[in-house]
Design an enzyme around this catalytic site. Sequence first.
Site, PDB file in Angstrom:
ATOM      1  CB  SER A  97      58.020  26.456 -23.451  1.00 38.82           C
ATOM      2  OG  SER A  97      57.081  26.865 -24.409  1.00 38.82           O
ATOM      3  CG  ASP A 227      50.957  27.874 -20.085  1.00 36.68           C
ATOM      4  OD1 ASP A 227      50.933  28.635 -21.078  1.00 36.68           O
ATOM      5  OD2 ASP A 227      51.916  27.133 -19.810  1.00 36.68           O
ATOM      6  CG  HIS A 256      54.297  29.635 -21.249  1.00 37.19           C
ATOM      7  ND1 HIS A 256      53.993  28.294 -21.416  1.00 37.19           N
ATOM      8  CD2 HIS A 256      55.380  29.873 -22.048  1.00 37.19           C
ATOM      9  CE1 HIS A 256      54.843  27.751 -22.262  1.00 37.19           C
ATOM     10  NE2 HIS A 256      55.696  28.669 -22.661  1.00 37.19           N
TER      11      HIS A 256
END
Length: 291
Positions: A97, A227, A256
């Site tokens: 991320s 996601d 995610h």
Amino acid sequence: MDVFTTSDGTDIYYKDWGPKDAPAMFFHHGWPLSADEWDGQLMFFLGEGFRVIAHDRRGHGRSTQTDNGNDMDTYAADVIELVRALDLKNAVHVGHSTGGGEATRYAARADPGRLSKVILISAIPPVMVRKDSNPDGLPIETFDGYRQAVAANRAQAYLEIAAGPFYGFNRPAAKVIEGSVRNWWRQAMTGGIKAQYECIKVFSETDLTEDLKAIDVPVLLLHSKDDQVVPYVASAPLAVKLLKNGTLKTFEDLPHGMPVTHAELVNAEILAFVRSEGAAASAGAEPATAA
């Protein structure tokens, strides 16, 4: 507990486990978490004979709750200093991320001989916000909403993120893992609200296009079409085209936070890439569906 003090006086907490002469892997966590996000990977790769390092980004986790320096350039500079202090050679850097953005900027600026490969998981590059170069990005109002929620009541906001889109627990067939929700919330609440608030601008508006172009080592991107935090269409498929030596592995139905919810699958993908002799340049791969 290991603590490294940067040149501007910021204390960076980090874990450094395993034989110091073993191949090194450095893990970059996502917003607004800490090195603890990687517990499942740290233990797995220790068992595979690696030296594993994971740090709490400035303002996050147990590191200094910084007033200044909450920007991608400083995040990368902190990593450069820590890598030099630990004298890591040919390390593999893994970012999730926002940590994928940090790993990307670091990789573009790393000292010669310090870096061998990069793995980006559900990562933010090239850029998350909608702009001319990324018309499928998220509107700035999405990130304004994050800011408003964090400033108003971050404890509630973080609970809702963890229990919902981050791990895909809001999907009808999802099996909610209560411990993962609580652990996400615990990590998030340990960090400083000011740094976390300012990091929203970092992960949404930092354009990493030129960084991706500058990376010379092989890069593996793992991303899912489901996601709900970093939209697939505006991230990995664009990023891999900018890399000199990039390989994209697409999943259909992972969340995610796949390093936690599907650690066994993610760990296997990372291990295979790390142990491969090289990686052929690729603009994509056939979609894969998690079992």
